[in-house]
Design a protein around this motif. Structure first.
Motif, mmCIF file in Angstrom:
data_model
loop_
_atom_site.group_PDB
_atom_site.id
_atom_site.type_symbol
_atom_site.label_atom_id
_atom_site.label_comp_id
_atom_site.label_asym_id
_atom_site.label_seq_id
_atom_site.Cartn_x
_atom_site.Cartn_y
_atom_site.Cartn_z
ATOM 1 N N SER B 134 20.590 -58.458 -36.182
ATOM 2 C CA SER B 134 20.004 -58.516 -37.522
ATOM 3 C C SER B 134 18.819 -59.465 -37.587
ATOM 4 N N PHE B 135 18.563 -60.192 -36.504
ATOM 5 C CA PHE B 135 17.507 -61.200 -36.523
ATOM 6 C C PHE B 135 16.365 -60.873 -35.570
ATOM 7 N N ILE B 136 16.420 -59.658 -34.979
ATOM 8 C CA ILE B 136 15.372 -59.248 -34.055
ATOM 9 C C ILE B 136 14.909 -57.859 -34.474
ATOM 10 N N LEU B 137 13.615 -57.654 -34.462
ATOM 11 C CA LEU B 137 13.086 -56.339 -34.789
ATOM 12 C C LEU B 137 12.105 -55.971 -33.683
ATOM 13 N N ASP B 138 12.454 -54.954 -32.909
ATOM 14 C CA ASP B 138 11.613 -54.521 -31.786
ATOM 15 C C ASP B 138 11.183 -55.691 -30.914
ATOM 16 N N GLY B 139 12.145 -56.527 -30.586
ATOM 17 C CA GLY B 139 11.868 -57.628 -29.664
ATOM 18 C C GLY B 139 11.248 -58.847 -30.310
ATOM 19 N N GLN B 140 10.889 -58.760 -31.601
ATOM 20 C CA GLN B 140 10.288 -59.920 -32.253
ATOM 21 C C GLN B 140 11.266 -60.520 -33.251
ATOM 22 N N PRO B 141 11.248 -61.847 -33.401
ATOM 23 C CA PRO B 141 12.233 -62.478 -34.283
ATOM 24 C C PRO B 141 11.906 -62.265 -35.765
ATOM 25 N N ILE B 142 12.965 -62.212 -36.593
ATOM 26 C CA ILE B 142 12.820 -62.243 -38.049
ATOM 27 C C ILE B 142 13.009 -63.705 -38.432
ATOM 28 N N ARG B 143 12.031 -64.298 -39.094
ATOM 29 C CA ARG B 143 12.083 -65.749 -39.340
ATOM 30 C C ARG B 143 12.642 -66.068 -40.724
ATOM 31 N N TRP B 144 13.618 -66.964 -40.757
ATOM 32 C CA TRP B 144 14.223 -67.385 -42.025
ATOM 33 C C TRP B 144 13.818 -68.824 -42.322
ATOM 34 N N THR B 145 13.328 -69.079 -43.538
ATOM 35 C CA THR B 145 12.949 -70.442 -43.893
ATOM 36 C C THR B 145 13.468 -70.780 -45.290
ATOM 37 N N LYS B 146 13.649 -72.083 -45.508
ATOM 38 C CA LYS B 146 14.144 -72.556 -46.793
ATOM 39 C C LYS B 146 12.949 -72.811 -47.700
ATOM 40 N N VAL B 147 13.009 -72.310 -48.936
ATOM 41 C CA VAL B 147 11.939 -72.572 -49.898
ATOM 42 C C VAL B 147 12.336 -73.772 -50.755
ATOM 43 N N ASP B 148 13.493 -73.680 -51.414
ATOM 44 C CA ASP B 148 14.061 -74.858 -52.083
ATOM 45 C C ASP B 148 15.577 -74.745 -51.989
ATOM 46 N N GLN B 149 16.302 -75.559 -52.738
ATOM 47 C CA GLN B 149 17.751 -75.627 -52.534
ATOM 48 C C GLN B 149 18.449 -74.274 -52.746
ATOM 49 N N PHE B 150 17.867 -73.432 -53.609
ATOM 50 C CA PHE B 150 18.525 -72.149 -53.871
ATOM 51 C C PHE B 150 17.622 -70.949 -53.600
ATOM 52 N N THR B 151 16.641 -71.129 -52.735
ATOM 53 C CA THR B 151 15.751 -70.016 -52.395
ATOM 54 C C THR B 151 15.519 -69.990 -50.885
ATOM 55 N N VAL B 152 15.678 -68.806 -50.289
ATOM 56 C CA VAL B 152 15.356 -68.664 -48.866
ATOM 57 C C VAL B 152 14.390 -67.504 -48.713
ATOM 58 N N ARG B 153 13.695 -67.498 -47.590
ATOM 59 C CA ARG B 153 12.676 -66.491 -47.404
ATOM 60 C C ARG B 153 12.800 -65.918 -45.988
ATOM 61 N N ALA B 154 12.686 -64.599 -45.874
ATOM 62 C CA ALA B 154 12.747 -63.951 -44.568
ATOM 63 C C ALA B 154 11.407 -63.288 -44.293
ATOM 64 N N ASP B 155 10.829 -63.555 -43.113
ATOM 65 C CA ASP B 155 9.557 -62.942 -42.730
ATOM 66 C C ASP B 155 9.782 -61.970 -41.586
ATOM 67 N N PHE B 156 9.381 -60.719 -41.807
ATOM 68 C CA PHE B 156 9.597 -59.676 -40.813
ATOM 69 C C PHE B 156 8.310 -59.413 -40.037
ATOM 70 N N PRO B 157 8.418 -59.128 -38.740
ATOM 71 C CA PRO B 157 7.213 -58.844 -37.949
ATOM 72 C C PRO B 157 6.540 -57.532 -38.366
ATOM 73 N N LYS B 158 7.303 -56.619 -38.948
ATOM 74 C CA LYS B 158 6.735 -55.370 -39.455
ATOM 75 C C LYS B 158 7.626 -54.924 -40.610
ATOM 76 N N PRO B 159 7.142 -54.002 -41.470
ATOM 77 C CA PRO B 159 8.011 -53.573 -42.570
ATOM 78 C C PRO B 159 9.317 -53.010 -42.012
ATOM 79 N N TYR B 160 10.424 -53.316 -42.691
ATOM 80 C CA TYR B 160 11.722 -52.931 -42.148
ATOM 81 C C TYR B 160 12.592 -52.430 -43.298
#
Lengths: 398, 577
Positions: B134-160
């Protein structure tokens, strides 16, 4: 004698290495490993499969894997289960104990029933009772245990329909909740008959002692059975009044849990016992017939000895020698579990766990069990030989 | 007094902050009662980073939260711990808002730190979590980062497309963090089966109460759960949830018949009949729904296009040959004999219950020995030799081996039915059941020259809701591209045009975000597969659920499906008596 024992124990060391190495090789020769089944999961890619193999050490050469495992064993550590990620002993320990409940009870039942019947069949060979026992014995041997187990389950369902009471358990080893109130009530009802039975048998025992006779086998069995049940009943009665009606199993008093396990074990022991009964019964009968045709029995009878004395004192003593020798062989059986009946009757023994370990190729769980069994088998053999020397005066180790 | 007042104010503030999830059940329920089901085997662990089998995850799912899943009524994405989300950046970024005020059962707040920590561990190559994909898309990582205490953000290498389905388990960072920093081994040793139940922290509807090895797992209601029903009453309704471990299906049936289990799935018509008979005799207050749906799994025959024998390879690559084989599948008999009379014929790769993508409008090469014989004649197999086998002009006999995994009765019977029909028209099929692991080796491990040593295999794959998750089967370089497998993660040496088309469709389907467009893509994909038959589908076993009438909050018959089972949520099941 002492030298013999030391020699035997020293011989165990190479045997142990040989046996475990062979087991290891056989497991590894079978196709696939712990990770193979994951290869058919579309969500797993090649890379994570390869990673997992490497992490579990499954990609290393066999000698390295065996050496690693062996160094753990020599420190008394059975290894880490691949699927449970915890110590192998913690995976199988409790289950071995659960299986032991069955095996011990079934073994007791087999010996208590098979030996008297075998003797009876030998004395009265080719009579109707002998033939009936033979037929029944072979029926018990012929019905596969797992199938008999299923029949037991459906018998339990049928009985509970008939009576609207849980006469027999529907599989498992314990109940989620124990109805302590019912137990104390049952104890109140059953305690007087048990006590009465104990007293009757004690009376018979006393009477025979007065007449300078030894107690018969039947009296012993009766005394033990009734006495044990009376003691079991006494326990809940002593604690009875202050108990809640219903408690979760984990919070119940020990006697209630023991009772519950015994009640669940009852049908399973019947199933396991019937299959072992036949063999032992026939062996006993054959042994007894063998011995009864010996010269010294003829001599004893010619001396005018009472037939009972001839049979129990002279013949039986020699006929049970193979059984004494077999006691050592029971040791590995103790932890080997009771077989597939544990699966069909949902008994939490070692068999279901072993089958799961084999199908998942959880090497260390399988190896752990094989190791324990091997050690017990070797010890059992030594014990058997020593017992045999002790029982049979014709054997000398020197 | 003052203290009390302050505390009360704080509590009120907390309540105002809380944003519980509203679980919409099928009927209003009431609290209390127990739910008892049987499970075929013991769990292996309570640790979601170690768990690999459903016997563990079925239980973990009751006490660990996850961000999103499928709505049981509509199959659209539905927030769980995530209360809402926002898609930005042309679908490359998804921002999840968490429910504020959610707590672990030990009182600590569930927040972004827990989510990010869990994502980090699942993605860690050394941990080998089952959710790592669930954290890899075509060999590239999906990056998860914290925005604030109750918000997280996921960045995908391509639309998924499945970006909104994040069903991996979230763990309490304050429990797992120290262990993870001490090393992967320590992390994996956490929460094994010997861990006292009280130490296993819950963020789900239930929490672990006790576990007796080989006997039962008991969970009790988690009072700190972040869910409510439509009338704002806390859920779960149920006080107690018991998994009784019964490794034998007949013994499971016996327990259900005795009223000691609340639900049961009948395996065949015989078991259905036993349940029905008992209900009619008024011995059991229960309902059973035979053949209400089919299970998600599929069974198919795959031919090896990388055969050592070039004659066979060329034969298997002919679409006419594969259609002839499809015509030899007597699916009626397969359902009657192999599935005990309950099941459905399957013609294409997407499981029948998966209504969002499934289409029945595909080419169907129905059972017809005449058509099969005609197609084989077109391939040159016109006459039979003295033994009655079909031969071509050079006298080559039409023969191949078929294997399936030993011990799977359903597959063994399907294979036998296929073999018998094939032999009737003169195709010499040698059928043999073999060990499962050996079968997997033959299927997935090509030799150095790219060949594999089998002719035909009957095997199945577990299905799911999301077709993109089966890309490993359909994309050219996939590790389960079973009929034509490349070596070392590369494309196969020789590919057919339709395979390239399937590959393209799968890639498009995974990166298209519009649901209607996705359905079109996957409908076309099913048509192409059914036309060309790289995998020849057989039959799908029926789903025959049964339940005691004492349960409330269950689906009515028309809503039952094998994806969600008999109820929309475990949270809204309740005991009527």
């Amino acid at each position: 004698m002492f030298g013999y024992v030391v020699r035997r124990l020293l011989q165990l060391i190479p045997t142990f290495f040989g046996a475990t190495l062979l087991a290891f090789l056989v497991i590894q020769l079978a196709p696939g490993d712990f990770v193979t089944r994951l290869e058919l999961d579309p969500t797993q890619d090649r890379e994570s499969i390869a990673n997992l193999r490497q992490q579990l050490g499954l990609d290393q050469p066999l000698p390295v894997q065996y050496a690693k495992w062996l160094s753990g064993i020599l420190q008394g550590y059975l290894g880490l289960s691949l699927s449970y990620k915890s110590d192998v002993w913690s995976v199988i320990g409790q289950r071995i104990l659960n299986s032991m409940v069955l095996v011990v009870l079934a073994t007791l039942m087999i010996y208590l029933i098979a030996i008297p019947i075998g003797v009876y069949s030998a004395i009265r060979k080719y009579t109707w009772p002998d033939r009936t026992f033979t037929v029944l014995a072979f029926l018990g041997l012929a019905i596969p245990n797992f199938f008999f187990g299923l029949i037991m389950l459906f018998l339990a369902v049928w009985l509970s329909d008939l009576t609207n009471m849980r006469i027999l358990p529907i599989g498992g080893m314990t109940d989620e909740f124990l109805h302590l109130g019912n137990m104390t009530r049952a104890a109140q009802i059953l305690f007087p008959p048990a006590l009465l039975g104990t007293l009757v048998f004690a009376g018979m025992f006393w009477w025979r002692v007065q007449r300078k006779q030894t107690a018969t086998f039947g009296i012993w069995v009766g005394l033990v059975l009734f006495g044990m049940s009376a003691l079991l009943m006494l326990w809940p009665l002593l604690q009875g009044p202050g108990l809640p009606e219903r408690l979760p199993y984990t919070e119940s008093p020990l006697w209630a849990r023991a009772n519950n396990v015994l009640w669940h074990a009852f049908p399973v022991v019947i199933v396991v016992g019937t299959s072992g009964l036949a063999g032992l019964m026939r062996v006993m009968r054959g042994q007894m017939l063998d011995v009864l045709s010996q010269d010294y029995i003829r001599t004893a009878r010619a001396k005018g000895l009472n037939e009972r004395v001839v049979i129990y004192k002279h013949a039986l003593r020699n006929a049970v020698i193979p059984f004494i020798a077999g006691i050592g062989g029971l040791l590995p059986g103790l932890i080997g579990g009771a077989g597939l009946v544990e699966v069909t009757m949902a008994w939490p023994g070692i068999t279901p766990a072993l089958l799961e370990a084999i199908s998942a190729i959880d090497i260390y769980v399988i190896m752990g069990l094989i190791t324990i069994t091997t050690v017990l088998l070797m010890i059992g053999n030594v014990v058997s030989d020593l017992l045999l020397a002790w029982v049979d005066p014709r054997i000398r180790y020197s | 007094m003052k203290k009390l007042l302050v505390l009360g104010m704080l509590a009120l503030a907390g309540l105002a902050l809380a944003q519980p999830k509203v679980f919409k059940g099928t009927e209003p329920g009431r609290a209390g009662g127990a739910y008892r089901i049987t499970s075929i085997s013991d769990p292996r662990t309570w640790n979601p980073f170690v768990a690999r089998e459903t016997s563990s995850t079925d239980i973990i799912a009751l006490f660990l939260p996850y961000l999103t899943t499928y709505d049981p009524y509509t199959q659209a994405p539905e927030g769980r711990l995530a209360k809402s989300w926002e898609v930005r950046n042309n679908g490359l970024t998804v921002i999840f808002k968490l429910r504020e005020g959610a707590k672990w059962s030990d009182g600590q707040a569930i927040d972004a730190d827990d989510v990010i920590f869990s994502a980090t561990v699942h993605a860690d190559q050394r941990v080998n979590s089952n959710s790592r994909s669930s954290f890899i898309l075509d060999g590239q990582p999906i990056r998860w980062t914290k925005v604030d205490q109750f918000t997280v953000r996921a960045d995908f290498p391509k639309p998924y497309a499945p970006a909104l389905i994040q069903g991996w388990y979230i763990v309490p960072e304050h429990v797992f963090g120290p262990a993870y920093r001490a090393g992967v081994q320590q992390l994996q040793a956490l929460w094994n089966l010997d861990t006292p139940a009280a130490q296993v922290v819950s963020g789900g509807p239930f929490k672990l109460d006790s576990y007796v090895k080989g006997e039962r797992v008991v969970l009790v209601r988690n009072p700190n759960y972040w869910g409510v029903d439509e009338r704002n009453n806390p859920v779960a309704y149920l006080e107690r949830y018991t998994f009784q471990i019964v490794p034998d299906l007949n013994a499971q049936l016996a327990r259900f018949l005795a009223g000691e289990a609340d639900t049961f799935s009948a395996a065949n018509a015989d078991q259905v009949a036993q349940v029905l008979e008992r209900i009619r005799a008024n011995r059991l207050r229960a309902e059973i729904f035979p053949n209400v749906d089919v299970t998600l799994g599929t069974n198919f025959i795959v031919f090896n296009w990388n055969n050592k024998d070039s004659f066979k390879e060329n034969l298997f690559r002919q679409v006419k040959f594969r259609r002839a084989m499809a015509h030899l599948m007597d699916k009626k008999s397969m359902i009657e004999v192999a599935l005990g009379g309950l099941g459905q014929a399957q013609w294409s790769p997407i499981s029948i219950p998966n209504k969002a993508f499934f289409t029945d409008d595909v080419a169907k090469f129905e059972f017809s020995p005449q058509k099969a014989a005609q197609l084989l004649a077109e391939l040159g197999f016109r006459s039979k030799n003295r033994d009655g086998w079909l031969v071509n002009a050079q006298g080559k006999v039409l023969e191949f081996n078929l294997v399936t995994n030993q011990g799977n009765n359903v597959r063994e019977r399907i294979a036998q039915i296929f073999r018998d029909e094939a032999r009737k028209v003169g195709v010499k099929v040698e059928y043999r059941p073999i060990d499962f692991n050996e079968l997997v080796r033959q299927l997935t491990s090509p030799a150095a020259d790219g060949t594999r040593d089998f002719d035909a295999i009957l095997i199945g794959l577990t299905g799911g809701i999301e077709p993109a998750f089966s890309r490993n089967v359909w994309e050219l370089n996939g590790s389960l591209h079973a009929w034509n497998l490349g070596t070392g993660g590369k494309n196969p040496a020789k590919v057919e045009a339709f395979e390239v088309l399937i590959d393209t469709l799968m890639k498009r389907g995974a990166t298209t975000l519009d649901q209607a467009q996705r359905r079109q893509i996957y409908v076309q994909f099913q048509k192409v597969v059914a036309e060309n038959l790289p995998l020849i589908y057989t039959v799908a076993p029926a789903y025959n659920p049964a339940r005691l009438t004492r349960l409330g909050g269950m689906f009515p018959k028309e809503q039952i499906n094998s994806i969600n089972g008999q109820a929309p949520y475990i949270e809204t099941i309740f005991a009527k008596e």
